[in-house]
Write an enzyme that holds these catalytic residues in place. Structure first.
Site, PDB file in Angstrom:
ATOM      1  N   ASP A  94       0.861  -1.190   0.000  1.00 36.38           N
ATOM      2  CA  ASP A  94       0.000   0.000   0.000  1.00 36.38           C
ATOM      3  C   ASP A  94       0.896   1.238   0.000  1.00 36.38           C
ATOM      4  O   ASP A  94       2.114   1.130   0.100  1.00 36.38           O
ATOM      5  CB  ASP A  94      -0.971  -0.029   1.184  1.00 36.38           C
ATOM      6  CG  ASP A  94      -0.248   0.067   2.513  1.00 36.38           C
ATOM      7  OD1 ASP A  94       0.994   0.227   2.513  1.00 36.38           O
ATOM      8  OD2 ASP A  94      -0.918  -0.021   3.548  1.00 36.38           O
ATOM      9  N   SER A  95       0.299   2.401  -0.104  1.00 36.81           N
ATOM     10  CA  SER A  95       1.117   3.616  -0.226  1.00 36.81           C
ATOM     11  C   SER A  95       1.526   4.160   1.131  1.00 36.81           C
ATOM     12  O   SER A  95       2.353   5.052   1.221  1.00 36.81           O
ATOM     13  CB  SER A  95       0.314   4.684  -0.952  1.00 36.81           C
ATOM     14  OG  SER A  95      -0.755   5.105  -0.124  1.00 36.81           O
ATOM     15  N   GLY A  96       0.940   3.660   2.188  1.00 36.97           N
ATOM     16  CA  GLY A  96       1.258   4.169   3.521  1.00 36.97           C
ATOM     17  C   GLY A  96       0.340   5.292   3.964  1.00 36.97           C
ATOM     18  O   GLY A  96       0.328   5.659   5.129  1.00 36.97           O
ATOM     19  N   GLY A  97      -0.437   5.835   3.027  1.00 33.71           N
ATOM     20  CA  GLY A  97      -1.315   6.970   3.361  1.00 33.71           C
ATOM     21  C   GLY A  97      -2.275   6.642   4.495  1.00 33.71           C
ATOM     22  O   GLY A  97      -2.416   7.420   5.439  1.00 33.71           O
ATOM     23  N   PHE A  98      -2.893   5.489   4.418  1.00 32.39           N
ATOM     24  CA  PHE A  98      -3.894   5.110   5.425  1.00 32.39           C
ATOM     25  C   PHE A  98      -3.282   5.083   6.829  1.00 32.39           C
ATOM     26  O   PHE A  98      -3.855   5.587   7.785  1.00 32.39           O
ATOM     27  CB  PHE A  98      -4.478   3.739   5.069  1.00 32.39           C
ATOM     28  CG  PHE A  98      -5.650   3.336   5.923  1.00 32.39           C
ATOM     29  CD1 PHE A  98      -6.926   3.787   5.640  1.00 32.39           C
ATOM     30  CD2 PHE A  98      -5.472   2.492   7.019  1.00 32.39           C
ATOM     31  CE1 PHE A  98      -8.015   3.416   6.429  1.00 32.39           C
ATOM     32  CE2 PHE A  98      -6.557   2.115   7.810  1.00 32.39           C
ATOM     33  CZ  PHE A  98      -7.829   2.577   7.521  1.00 32.39           C
ATOM     34  N   GLN A 197     -11.561   7.725  -3.986  1.00 30.45           N
ATOM     35  CA  GLN A 197     -12.038   8.194  -2.684  1.00 30.45           C
ATOM     36  C   GLN A 197     -13.359   8.931  -2.892  1.00 30.45           C
ATOM     37  O   GLN A 197     -14.019   8.716  -3.888  1.00 30.45           O
ATOM     38  CB  GLN A 197     -10.968   9.089  -2.032  1.00 30.45           C
ATOM     39  CG  GLN A 197      -9.730   8.334  -1.545  1.00 30.45           C
ATOM     40  CD  GLN A 197      -9.990   7.484  -0.287  1.00 30.45           C
ATOM     41  OE1 GLN A 197     -11.036   7.583   0.360  1.00 30.45           O
ATOM     42  NE2 GLN A 197      -9.031   6.629   0.049  1.00 30.45           N
ATOM     43  N   GLY A 224     -11.596   4.131   1.588  1.00 25.97           N
ATOM     44  CA  GLY A 224     -12.412   4.979   2.451  1.00 25.97           C
ATOM     45  C   GLY A 224     -13.809   4.468   2.730  1.00 25.97           C
ATOM     46  O   GLY A 224     -14.731   5.253   2.946  1.00 25.97           O
ATOM     47  N   ASP A 274      -8.356  -7.170   1.227  1.00 24.14           N
ATOM     48  CA  ASP A 274      -7.364  -7.349   2.279  1.00 24.14           C
ATOM     49  C   ASP A 274      -8.021  -6.892   3.574  1.00 24.14           C
ATOM     50  O   ASP A 274      -8.883  -6.012   3.552  1.00 24.14           O
ATOM     51  CB  ASP A 274      -6.116  -6.480   2.043  1.00 24.14           C
ATOM     52  CG  ASP A 274      -6.370  -5.038   2.418  1.00 24.14           C
ATOM     53  OD1 ASP A 274      -7.064  -4.351   1.645  1.00 24.14           O
ATOM     54  OD2 ASP A 274      -5.934  -4.597   3.499  1.00 24.14           O
ATOM     55  N   CYS A 312     -13.817 -28.130   8.155  1.00 26.27           N
ATOM     56  CA  CYS A 312     -12.682 -27.319   7.698  1.00 26.27           C
ATOM     57  C   CYS A 312     -11.502 -28.230   7.371  1.00 26.27           C
ATOM     58  O   CYS A 312     -11.234 -29.202   8.078  1.00 26.27           O
ATOM     59  CB  CYS A 312     -12.297 -26.321   8.786  1.00 26.27           C
ATOM     60  SG  CYS A 312     -10.813 -25.371   8.406  1.00 26.27           S
ATOM     61  N   CYS A 314      -8.294 -27.350   7.285  1.00 23.55           N
ATOM     62  CA  CYS A 314      -6.998 -26.821   7.726  1.00 23.55           C
ATOM     63  C   CYS A 314      -6.293 -27.804   8.656  1.00 23.55           C
ATOM     64  O   CYS A 314      -6.918 -28.696   9.227  1.00 23.55           O
ATOM     65  CB  CYS A 314      -7.160 -25.461   8.390  1.00 23.55           C
ATOM     66  SG  CYS A 314      -7.521 -25.497  10.150  1.00 23.55           S
ATOM     67  N   CYS A 317      -7.731 -27.944  12.316  1.00 25.23           N
ATOM     68  CA  CYS A 317      -8.978 -28.697  12.499  1.00 25.23           C
ATOM     69  C   CYS A 317      -8.755 -30.192  12.316  1.00 25.23           C
ATOM     70  O   CYS A 317      -9.462 -31.004  12.901  1.00 25.23           O
ATOM     71  CB  CYS A 317     -10.045 -28.191  11.535  1.00 25.23           C
ATOM     72  SG  CYS A 317     -10.651 -26.561  12.012  1.00 25.23           S
ATOM     73  N   HIS A 343      -6.078 -21.416  11.268  1.00 29.16           N
ATOM     74  CA  HIS A 343      -7.467 -21.782  10.973  1.00 29.16           C
ATOM     75  C   HIS A 343      -8.225 -20.626  10.309  1.00 29.16           C
ATOM     76  O   HIS A 343      -8.877 -20.807   9.285  1.00 29.16           O
ATOM     77  CB  HIS A 343      -8.232 -22.244  12.220  1.00 29.16           C
ATOM     78  CG  HIS A 343      -9.711 -22.241  11.982  1.00 29.16           C
ATOM     79  ND1 HIS A 343     -10.331 -23.252  11.276  1.00 29.16           N
ATOM     80  CD2 HIS A 343     -10.664 -21.299  12.226  1.00 29.16           C
ATOM     81  CE1 HIS A 343     -11.619 -22.937  11.138  1.00 29.16           C
ATOM     82  NE2 HIS A 343     -11.837 -21.760  11.701  1.00 29.16           N
TER      83      HIS A 343
END
Ligand SMILES: [Zn+2]
Length: 389
Positions: A94-98, A197, A224, A274, A312, A314, A317, A343
């Site tokens: 990501d750009s780091g802005g958040f 945005q 946003g 994400d 599941c 995994c 489990c 899990h």
């Protein structure tokens, strides 16, 4: 050479859901895809081998955190983020802005960029559009993001409009910086995505999208959202943004979210997600299952020798019981965090896999209805956009 490609494999007949393939220099990713968040070049408690076993196809790295520690220059020296963390599949940074805006109360934004104090030691830094592109080139992710000014909810029209203008100007500068750096950095090419945005104002969302479409990015994110606004508004904005993005570009809904929200977003045509929810909640003993959340510390599991979810697939489990996991959490064993994370992430990966299967068979809507009927959503998690942890 541009080796980024997005191809739609199948469109669902009864909804806007689609299955696609993103081609990157580090391999292909099938969409819809959920990207586990590897904030500090690590998905907390897991190794890169664990992530592969769980079925992660692409992970996310946080530019803000990696720039502060260990520093993008060190990571470049190590051969890039892929080599540094021994992950040879695709990475998105990501750009780091958040993070700049969410972790720092004392940011100062101007046309030039955003000045902030490190949350670690109080030192001063300036992120300009050019700087975040330079950092992301040093990190070497396959997909990189423009610097945007996110606004939080609620936000006045004027404030959102001003942020939009800045986001749009910054996107142009990012694009320019990316072009100039392209031939200097890594051997592999990186794809730069734009971020729409505009808060909850339809007019501003549309303006933001229109400005970005002119720059013809290879993919678009919707930022946003899921910040406390009503759910109906979230999806109205998602629909509006999607209607502005050409069909053949991948669409990434940032920081969302819960399993039921993701399923809803897939049916509207979102390709990428994400969120820190599965990993962060797992470390707090809250596990995702197809019936909703399971709080493993609850006393009802003290003598429950069945797996978290018998269906599941995994490794947790298959091998461990609810009673054992509860015991690990209660005694503060670090393995509890790891097993719970395995899990919950597996559950998210499997959810996308099953959704894809349903789209390929044109039975997505039936599957979605059945999934949402079974899944008990938890209000507490409904509005929980977060991309760093
Ligand atoms: Zn499991």
């Amino acid at each position: 050479m541009n080796s980024f490609e997005f191809r739609i494999v199948k469109k669902d007949k009864n909804s806007k859901a689609r299955v696609g393939v993103i081609k990157t220099p580090h391999g292909e990713v099938s969409t819809p895809v959920f990207m586990p968040v590897g904030t500090q070049a690590s998905v907390k408690t897991l190794s890169s081998e664990d992530l592969k076993e769980i079925g992660a196809e692409m992970i996310l790295g946080n530019t803000y955190h990696l720039y502060l520690r260990p520093g993008d220059q060190l990571i470049q020296k190590a051969g890039g983020l892929h080599k540094f963390m021994s992950w040879d599949r695709p990475i998105l940074t990501d750009s780091g802005g958040f993070q700049v805006f969410s972790l720092n109360s004392l940011t100062k934004t101007s046309e030039e960029g955003v000045r902030f104090q490190s949350h670690l030691d109080g030192s001063y830094h300036l992120f300009t559009p050019e700087k975040v592109i330079e950092i992301q080139h040093a990190l070497g992710g396959d997909i990189i993001m423009v610097l945007d000014e996110p606004v939080f909810y609620p936000c006045s029209f004027e404030q959102a409009e001003r942020a939009n203008q800045l986001t749009s100007n910054w996107a142009k500068r990012c694009e320019q910086a990316h072009k100039e750096l392209k031939n200097k950095g890594f051997k592999h090419s990186q794809a730069l995505f734009g971020i729409i945005q505009g808060s909850t104002y339809p007019e501003l969302r549309k303006n933001s999208a229109d400005a970005l479409m002119k720059l013809d990015f290879p993919g678009y994110a919707i930022g946003g959202l899921s910040l406390g606004e009503p759910k109906t508004t979230t999806f109205e904005m998602v629909d509006l943004c999607i209607s502005c993005i050409p069909d053949e570009k991948p669409r990434y809904l940032m920081g969302v979210g819960t399993p039921d929200d993701m399923v809803e977003a897939v049916s509207r045509g979102i390709d990428m997600f994400d969120c820190v929810l599965p990993t962060r909640n797992a470390r707090n003993a809250s596990l995702f299952t197809r019936f909703g959340r399971l709080i493993i510390k609850n006393s009802e599991y003290a003598e429950d020798f069945s797996p978290i979810d018998p269906e599941c697939g995994c490794s947790v489990c298959k091998n461990y019981s609810r009673a054992y996991l509860r015991h690990l959490f209660n005694t503060g064993e670090v393995s509890a965090l790891r097993l719970a994370t395995i899990h919950s992430l597996y559950f998210y990966m499997d959810l996308m896999r099953v959704a894809k299967e349903a789209i390929l068979k044109d039975s997505f809507l039936e599957w979605k209805t059945e999934f949402l009927r079974e899944y008990q959503s938890d209000e507490k998690d409904e509005q929980n956009n977060s991309r760093s942890n």
